[in-house]
Design a protein around this motif. Structure first.
Motif, PDB file in Angstrom:
ATOM      1  N   LEU A 125       0.788  -1.216  -0.031  1.00  0.00           N
ATOM      2  CA  LEU A 125      -0.053   0.000  -0.101  1.00  0.00           C
ATOM      3  C   LEU A 125       0.911   1.460  -0.104  1.00  0.00           C
ATOM      4  CD1 LEU A 125      -2.647  -1.023   2.735  1.00  0.00           C
ATOM      5  CD2 LEU A 125      -2.857  -0.831   0.285  1.00  0.00           C
ATOM      6  N   PRO A 126       0.643   2.307  -0.872  1.00  0.00           N
ATOM      7  CA  PRO A 126       1.568   3.578  -0.965  1.00  0.00           C
ATOM      8  C   PRO A 126       0.972   4.321   0.267  1.00  0.00           C
ATOM      9  CG  PRO A 126      -0.255   3.699  -2.393  1.00  0.00           C
ATOM     10  CD  PRO A 126      -0.322   2.314  -2.075  1.00  0.00           C
ATOM     11  N   GLU A 127      -0.006   4.007   1.004  1.00  0.00           N
ATOM     12  CA  GLU A 127      -0.618   5.033   2.081  1.00  0.00           C
ATOM     13  C   GLU A 127      -1.358   4.124   2.973  1.00  0.00           C
ATOM     14  OE1 GLU A 127      -3.354   8.894   2.195  1.00  0.00           O
ATOM     15  OE2 GLU A 127      -1.515   9.169   1.191  1.00  0.00           O
ATOM     16  N   VAL A 128      -1.324   4.242   4.278  1.00  0.00           N
ATOM     17  CA  VAL A 128      -2.063   3.926   5.295  1.00  0.00           C
ATOM     18  C   VAL A 128      -2.783   4.813   6.013  1.00  0.00           C
ATOM     19  CG1 VAL A 128      -2.504   2.123   7.226  1.00  0.00           C
ATOM     20  CG2 VAL A 128      -0.771   1.544   5.374  1.00  0.00           C
ATOM     21  N   GLU A 129      -4.329   4.765   6.241  1.00  0.00           N
ATOM     22  CA  GLU A 129      -4.732   5.987   7.128  1.00  0.00           C
ATOM     23  C   GLU A 129      -5.065   5.100   8.380  1.00  0.00           C
ATOM     24  OE1 GLU A 129      -8.435   6.887   5.269  1.00  0.00           O
ATOM     25  OE2 GLU A 129      -7.632   6.959   3.418  1.00  0.00           O
ATOM     26  N   VAL A 130      -4.664   6.030   9.609  1.00  0.00           N
ATOM     27  CA  VAL A 130      -4.807   5.754  10.616  1.00  0.00           C
ATOM     28  C   VAL A 130      -5.624   6.758  11.606  1.00  0.00           C
ATOM     29  CG1 VAL A 130      -3.530   4.794  12.852  1.00  0.00           C
ATOM     30  CG2 VAL A 130      -2.444   4.019  10.705  1.00  0.00           C
ATOM     31  N   GLU A 131      -6.841   6.325  11.957  1.00  0.00           N
ATOM     32  CA  GLU A 131      -7.602   7.355  12.779  1.00  0.00           C
ATOM     33  C   GLU A 131      -7.104   6.891  14.256  1.00  0.00           C
ATOM     34  OE1 GLU A 131     -12.093   8.292  13.778  1.00  0.00           O
ATOM     35  OE2 GLU A 131     -11.641   6.998  12.129  1.00  0.00           O
ATOM     36  N   VAL A 132      -6.775   8.097  14.965  1.00  0.00           N
ATOM     37  CA  VAL A 132      -6.351   7.712  16.364  1.00  0.00           C
ATOM     38  C   VAL A 132      -7.292   8.469  17.341  1.00  0.00           C
ATOM     39  CG1 VAL A 132      -3.846   7.223  15.802  1.00  0.00           C
ATOM     40  CG2 VAL A 132      -4.455   9.681  16.141  1.00  0.00           C
ATOM     41  N   HIS A 133      -7.437   7.849  18.374  1.00  0.00           N
ATOM     42  CA  HIS A 133      -8.244   8.591  19.479  1.00  0.00           C
ATOM     43  C   HIS A 133      -7.469   8.095  20.813  1.00  0.00           C
ATOM     44  CE1 HIS A 133     -11.735   9.540  16.734  1.00  0.00           C
ATOM     45  NE2 HIS A 133     -11.524   8.524  16.192  1.00  0.00           N
ATOM     46  N   PRO A 144       8.937   1.377  10.738  1.00  0.00           N
ATOM     47  CA  PRO A 144      10.333   1.288  10.112  1.00  0.00           C
ATOM     48  C   PRO A 144      10.997   2.457   9.838  1.00  0.00           C
ATOM     49  CG  PRO A 144       8.829  -0.243   9.114  1.00  0.00           C
ATOM     50  CD  PRO A 144       8.059   0.752   9.742  1.00  0.00           C
ATOM     51  N   GLY A 145      12.314   2.492   9.971  1.00  0.00           N
ATOM     52  CA  GLY A 145      13.078   3.783   9.837  1.00  0.00           C
ATOM     53  C   GLY A 145      12.956   4.118   8.629  1.00  0.00           C
ATOM     54  N   ASP A 146      12.660   3.535   7.297  1.00  0.00           N
ATOM     55  CA  ASP A 146      12.668   4.117   6.061  1.00  0.00           C
ATOM     56  C   ASP A 146      11.106   4.461   5.461  1.00  0.00           C
ATOM     57  OD1 ASP A 146      11.537   1.614   5.955  1.00  0.00           O
ATOM     58  OD2 ASP A 146      12.888   0.852   4.280  1.00  0.00           O
ATOM     59  N   TRP A 147      10.071   4.265   6.525  1.00  0.00           N
ATOM     60  CA  TRP A 147       8.815   4.708   6.431  1.00  0.00           C
ATOM     61  C   TRP A 147       8.609   6.307   6.928  1.00  0.00           C
ATOM     62  CZ3 TRP A 147       4.267   0.719   7.543  1.00  0.00           C
ATOM     63  CH2 TRP A 147       4.819  -0.561   6.943  1.00  0.00           C
ATOM     64  N   ALA A 148       7.584   6.966   6.517  1.00  0.00           N
ATOM     65  CA  ALA A 148       7.291   8.241   7.077  1.00  0.00           C
ATOM     66  C   ALA A 148       5.889   8.429   7.498  1.00  0.00           C
ATOM     67  CB  ALA A 148       7.592   9.066   6.089  1.00  0.00           C
ATOM     68  N   ALA A 149       5.739   9.249   8.415  1.00  0.00           N
ATOM     69  CA  ALA A 149       4.460   9.322   9.014  1.00  0.00           C
ATOM     70  C   ALA A 149       4.031  11.098   8.696  1.00  0.00           C
ATOM     71  CB  ALA A 149       4.396   9.271  10.407  1.00  0.00           C
ATOM     72  N   GLU A 150       2.670  11.158   8.679  1.00  0.00           N
ATOM     73  CA  GLU A 150       1.984  12.647   8.729  1.00  0.00           C
ATOM     74  C   GLU A 150       0.845  12.777   9.546  1.00  0.00           C
ATOM     75  OE1 GLU A 150       1.408  16.035   8.195  1.00  0.00           O
ATOM     76  OE2 GLU A 150       2.509  15.492   6.244  1.00  0.00           O
ATOM     77  N   THR A 173       7.849   2.871   0.130  1.00  0.00           N
ATOM     78  CA  THR A 173       7.539   2.547   1.255  1.00  0.00           C
ATOM     79  C   THR A 173       6.183   3.392   1.754  1.00  0.00           C
ATOM     80  OG1 THR A 173       8.990   4.150   2.145  1.00  0.00           O
ATOM     81  CG2 THR A 173       9.823   1.869   2.212  1.00  0.00           C
ATOM     82  N   PRO A 174       5.335   2.889   2.358  1.00  0.00           N
ATOM     83  CA  PRO A 174       4.102   3.799   2.583  1.00  0.00           C
ATOM     84  C   PRO A 174       4.140   4.872   3.517  1.00  0.00           C
ATOM     85  CG  PRO A 174       4.038   1.657   4.067  1.00  0.00           C
ATOM     86  CD  PRO A 174       5.300   1.566   3.314  1.00  0.00           C
ATOM     87  N   LEU A 175       3.171   5.847   3.264  1.00  0.00           N
ATOM     88  CA  LEU A 175       2.899   6.932   4.294  1.00  0.00           C
ATOM     89  C   LEU A 175       2.038   6.576   5.097  1.00  0.00           C
ATOM     90  CD1 LEU A 175       3.419   9.987   4.999  1.00  0.00           C
ATOM     91  CD2 LEU A 175       1.579  10.393   3.367  1.00  0.00           C
ATOM     92  N   ILE A 176       2.228   6.530   6.375  1.00  0.00           N
ATOM     93  CA  ILE A 176       1.086   6.491   7.590  1.00  0.00           C
ATOM     94  C   ILE A 176       0.684   7.650   7.792  1.00  0.00           C
ATOM     95  CG2 ILE A 176       0.934   5.530   9.966  1.00  0.00           C
ATOM     96  CD1 ILE A 176       1.876   3.675   7.958  1.00  0.00           C
TER      97      ILE A 176
END
Length: 204
Positions: A125-133, A144-150, A173-176
Motif C-alpha cells: 500500500l502506498p498509504e495507510v490511514e490511521v484514525e487515532v483517539h 520502520p526507519g525508512d517509512w514516514a508519517a504525517e 514504502t508507505p506513508l502512515i
C-alpha cells in the motif's frame, strides 16, 4: 540564403519535467498496490523514474502496465473496506510482529492504550490511514526507519502529539497518514528504539 531550421527532436528524446516524473511514479505505486508489481520491481522502477531525463527513459517503466483509464482497471473509486478497529479497553490492545496491514485502521486508546508496531510488516500500500483517539491511555505507533508519517491532521488536545520519526522515506514504502485526536493520553509516532533494533537484529 535562408538558414535551415533544425529538425524537431523525437518525442522520446524530449526532456521530462518534475510533473512528468511524478505521473509515472503515481502510476507505478498504483500498480504495486493492485499487485501488478513486486516490491523489488517497484523500488527499481521508482529509482529510474525519479532520475529519468527524457520521455524515452520513462516509457519502458510503464510499458507493461495498463494506463490509468484502461478498462483493465476497476471503474469508479476503489472499494473502501471496513477498517481494522483496535480498542484499548482495560488491558490494552496491540498489533505487533508480522500482521496483515489494511488500508484503514482506527485505534481507541481507552484506559489500556493501543500499540501499533509496523516494524515487521510488509505491505504494498502506498498509504495507510490511521484514525487515532488517544482517550485516557493514548496510542503509540512504531514504523520502520525508512517509512514516514504525517500527523498534521491530529488534534493535540491535552495529551499532545509526539512525532519522533524522520522524513527519510524510501521509494516504495508507505506513508502512515494520521487523523483524529490525542485525547488525554496523547499520540506517539516513532521508529524502533535501541532495544527494539537489537531484538530485530537477533531475529526475534
Amino acid at each position: 540564403m535562408t538558414a535551415q531550421r533544425p529538425e524537431p527532436a523525437a518525442h522520446s528524446a524530449l526532456r521530462v519535467s518534475h510533473a512528468d516524473r511524478e505521473r509515472v511514479v503515481d502510476q507505478l505505486r498504483e500498480a504495486a498496490a493492485e499487485g501488478r508489481l513486486e516490491m523489488d520491481e517497484l523500488d527499481t522502477r521508482l529509482g529510474q523514474a525519479l532520475t529519468a531525463k527524457t520521455f524515452g527513459d520513462l516509457a519502458p517503466l510503464t510499458a507493461d502496465l495498463p494506463p490509468v483509464d484502461s478498462p483493465e482497471r476497476p471503474v469508479g473509486p476503489p472499494e473502501r473496506k471496513e477498517p481494522l478497529i483496535l480498542k484499548g479497553g482495560m488491558h490494552g490492545a496491540s498489533r505487533t510482529g508480522r500482521w496483515q496491514v489494511p488500508g484503514r485502521i482506527a485505534a481507541y486508546g481507552n484506559i489500556g492504550g493501543v500499540t501499533l508496531d509496523f516494524t515487521l510488516t510488509e505491505t504494498r500500500l502506498p498509504e495507510v490511514e490511521v484514525e487515532v483517539h488517544g482517550q485516557m491511555a493514548g496510542v503509540t505507533i512504531v514504523i520502520p526507519g525508512d517509512w514516514a508519517a504525517e500527523t498534521d491532521d491530529v488534534e493535540p488536545e491535552i495529551g499532545g502529539v509526539q512525532d519522533k520519526t524522520t522524513p527519510d522515506r524510501l521509494p516504495g514504502t508507505p506513508l502512515i497518514r494520521l487523523t483524529g485526536n490525542a485525547g488525554m493520553g496523547g499520540v506517539i509516532v516513532r521508529h524502533p528504539n535501541f532495544r527494539e533494533r537489537r531484538r530485530l537484529k537477533r531475529g526475534r
